[in-house]
Design a protein around this motif. Sequence first.
Motif, PDB file in Angstrom:
ATOM      1  N   VAL A  20       0.847  -1.188   0.000  1.00 35.01           N
ATOM      2  CA  VAL A  20       0.000   0.000   0.000  1.00 35.01           C
ATOM      3  C   VAL A  20       0.883   1.238   0.000  1.00 35.01           C
ATOM      4  CG1 VAL A  20      -1.929  -1.114   1.167  1.00 35.01           C
ATOM      5  CG2 VAL A  20      -0.180   0.002   2.517  1.00 35.01           C
ATOM      6  N   GLU A  21       0.405   2.315  -0.588  1.00 33.66           N
ATOM      7  CA  GLU A  21       1.129   3.584  -0.604  1.00 33.66           C
ATOM      8  C   GLU A  21       0.789   4.347   0.666  1.00 33.66           C
ATOM      9  OE1 GLU A  21       3.377   4.605  -2.826  1.00 33.66           O
ATOM     10  OE2 GLU A  21       3.129   2.688  -3.852  1.00 33.66           O
ATOM     11  N   VAL A  22       1.814   4.712   1.440  1.00 37.90           N
ATOM     12  CA  VAL A  22       1.565   5.399   2.700  1.00 37.90           C
ATOM     13  C   VAL A  22       2.460   6.615   2.909  1.00 37.90           C
ATOM     14  CG1 VAL A  22       0.658   3.380   3.898  1.00 37.90           C
ATOM     15  CG2 VAL A  22       3.119   3.812   3.888  1.00 37.90           C
ATOM     16  N   GLY A  23       3.269   6.965   1.939  1.00 44.04           N
ATOM     17  CA  GLY A  23       4.158   8.113   2.106  1.00 44.04           C
ATOM     18  C   GLY A  23       5.468   7.706   2.746  1.00 44.04           C
ATOM     19  N   ASP A  24       6.060   8.630   3.489  1.00 39.93           N
ATOM     20  CA  ASP A  24       7.342   8.366   4.142  1.00 39.93           C
ATOM     21  C   ASP A  24       7.164   7.369   5.280  1.00 39.93           C
ATOM     22  OD1 ASP A  24       8.677  10.160   2.501  1.00 39.93           O
ATOM     23  OD2 ASP A  24       8.284  11.847   3.840  1.00 39.93           O
ATOM     24  N   VAL A  25       8.012   6.352   5.293  1.00 38.11           N
ATOM     25  CA  VAL A  25       7.915   5.308   6.307  1.00 38.11           C
ATOM     26  C   VAL A  25       9.199   5.292   7.133  1.00 38.11           C
ATOM     27  CG1 VAL A  25       7.674   2.837   6.731  1.00 38.11           C
ATOM     28  CG2 VAL A  25       6.406   3.909   4.861  1.00 38.11           C
ATOM     29  N   GLU A  26       9.061   5.563   8.428  1.00 42.81           N
ATOM     30  CA  GLU A  26      10.179   5.425   9.361  1.00 42.81           C
ATOM     31  C   GLU A  26      10.208   4.007   9.931  1.00 42.81           C
ATOM     32  OE1 GLU A  26      10.722   8.452  12.367  1.00 42.81           O
ATOM     33  OE2 GLU A  26       9.551   9.847  11.137  1.00 42.81           O
ATOM     34  N   PHE A  27       9.022   3.497  10.262  1.00 40.62           N
ATOM     35  CA  PHE A  27       8.902   2.134  10.770  1.00 40.62           C
ATOM     36  C   PHE A  27       7.481   1.645  10.509  1.00 40.62           C
ATOM     37  CE2 PHE A  27       7.725   4.920  14.265  1.00 40.62           C
ATOM     38  CZ  PHE A  27       6.605   4.315  14.805  1.00 40.62           C
ATOM     39  N   GLY A  46       3.734  -8.729  18.660  1.00 43.99           N
ATOM     40  CA  GLY A  46       3.963  -7.952  17.459  1.00 43.99           C
ATOM     41  C   GLY A  46       5.383  -8.014  16.951  1.00 43.99           C
ATOM     42  N   VAL A  47       5.548  -7.415  15.791  1.00 43.56           N
ATOM     43  CA  VAL A  47       6.853  -7.287  15.151  1.00 43.56           C
ATOM     44  C   VAL A  47       6.928  -5.892  14.547  1.00 43.56           C
ATOM     45  CG1 VAL A  47       6.052  -8.312  12.973  1.00 43.56           C
ATOM     46  CG2 VAL A  47       8.499  -8.343  13.535  1.00 43.56           C
ATOM     47  N   ARG A  48       8.121  -5.290  14.645  1.00 45.49           N
ATOM     48  CA  ARG A  48       8.314  -3.933  14.139  1.00 45.49           C
ATOM     49  C   ARG A  48       9.550  -3.918  13.244  1.00 45.49           C
ATOM     50  NH1 ARG A  48      10.453   1.316  17.264  1.00 45.49           N
ATOM     51  NH2 ARG A  48       9.939   2.833  15.664  1.00 45.49           N
ATOM     52  N   PHE A  49       9.405  -3.257  12.090  1.00 41.81           N
ATOM     53  CA  PHE A  49      10.494  -3.099  11.139  1.00 41.81           C
ATOM     54  C   PHE A  49      10.858  -1.623  11.065  1.00 41.81           C
ATOM     55  CE2 PHE A  49       8.081  -6.799   9.951  1.00 41.81           C
ATOM     56  CZ  PHE A  49       9.050  -7.744   9.653  1.00 41.81           C
ATOM     57  N   GLY A  50      12.112  -1.316  11.224  1.00 38.18           N
ATOM     58  CA  GLY A  50      12.601   0.062  11.154  1.00 38.18           C
ATOM     59  C   GLY A  50      14.099   0.006  10.986  1.00 38.18           C
ATOM     60  N   ASP A  51      14.827   0.747  11.832  1.00 33.37           N
ATOM     61  CA  ASP A  51      16.283   0.661  11.808  1.00 33.37           C
ATOM     62  C   ASP A  51      16.746  -0.764  12.087  1.00 33.37           C
ATOM     63  OD1 ASP A  51      16.486   3.360  11.282  1.00 33.37           O
ATOM     64  OD2 ASP A  51      16.680   3.905  13.400  1.00 33.37           O
ATOM     65  N   GLU A  52      15.963  -1.483  12.876  1.00 34.60           N
ATOM     66  CA  GLU A  52      16.211  -2.889  13.155  1.00 34.60           C
ATOM     67  C   GLU A  52      14.873  -3.606  13.245  1.00 34.60           C
ATOM     68  OE1 GLU A  52      18.010  -3.465  17.018  1.00 34.60           O
ATOM     69  OE2 GLU A  52      16.975  -1.731  17.810  1.00 34.60           O
ATOM     70  N   VAL A 103       1.811   1.827  10.338  1.00 36.12           N
ATOM     71  CA  VAL A 103       2.930   2.534   9.715  1.00 36.12           C
ATOM     72  C   VAL A 103       3.187   3.780  10.545  1.00 36.12           C
ATOM     73  CG1 VAL A 103       3.732   3.768   7.670  1.00 36.12           C
ATOM     74  CG2 VAL A 103       2.392   1.673   7.399  1.00 36.12           C
ATOM     75  N   ASN A 104       4.429   3.957  10.979  1.00 34.08           N
ATOM     76  CA  ASN A 104       4.814   5.098  11.811  1.00 34.08           C
ATOM     77  C   ASN A 104       3.925   5.248  13.041  1.00 34.08           C
ATOM     78  OD1 ASN A 104       6.782   5.652   9.888  1.00 34.08           O
ATOM     79  ND2 ASN A 104       5.510   7.150   8.834  1.00 34.08           N
ATOM     80  N   THR A 108      -3.029   1.157  10.052  1.00 31.24           N
ATOM     81  CA  THR A 108      -3.465   1.236   8.663  1.00 31.24           C
ATOM     82  C   THR A 108      -4.515   0.177   8.361  1.00 31.24           C
ATOM     83  OG1 THR A 108      -1.632  -0.176   7.985  1.00 31.24           O
ATOM     84  CG2 THR A 108      -1.302   2.207   7.829  1.00 31.24           C
ATOM     85  N   GLN A 109      -4.502  -0.906   9.127  1.00 37.37           N
ATOM     86  CA  GLN A 109      -5.514  -1.951   9.027  1.00 37.37           C
ATOM     87  C   GLN A 109      -5.818  -2.413  10.446  1.00 37.37           C
ATOM     88  OE1 GLN A 109      -3.221  -4.581   6.430  1.00 37.37           O
ATOM     89  NE2 GLN A 109      -4.807  -4.315   4.886  1.00 37.37           N
TER      90      GLN A 109
END
Length: 118
Positions: A20-27, A46-52, A103-104, A108-109
Amino acid sequence: MLAEVRADSVTVTWGLGEPVEVGDVEFFGYGIYYYDPSGNGGKRLGVRFGDEITAWVFDNASATQANYEASSVTVTDEAVTVHFNDASLGLDAVGTIEAYAHVNGHDTQVELPVTLLH
């Protein structure tokens, strides 16, 4: 979304669809939450994707969080799977159980269906 509960672990798989298009994504990340039939107790996984990549389990009853190494996370084009070793469901019965994506930090869902296997 599929959650498989064993005697000494919980494995959660989030099926992936089209990006999906969401703009700028930091995490971004995926989560599941559940409560007992009265709306108490339960956990958030949960799981988080970002710098790590980080995975975690938050226990609502004790307000404690366990963090998991990125090696517990498997990512393919079709799914994200996290194996929460030494985790438990923590409830005798589940009332509400749903998954979400963010997202950030903004959902989003929400209220995504979950199949729970014992």
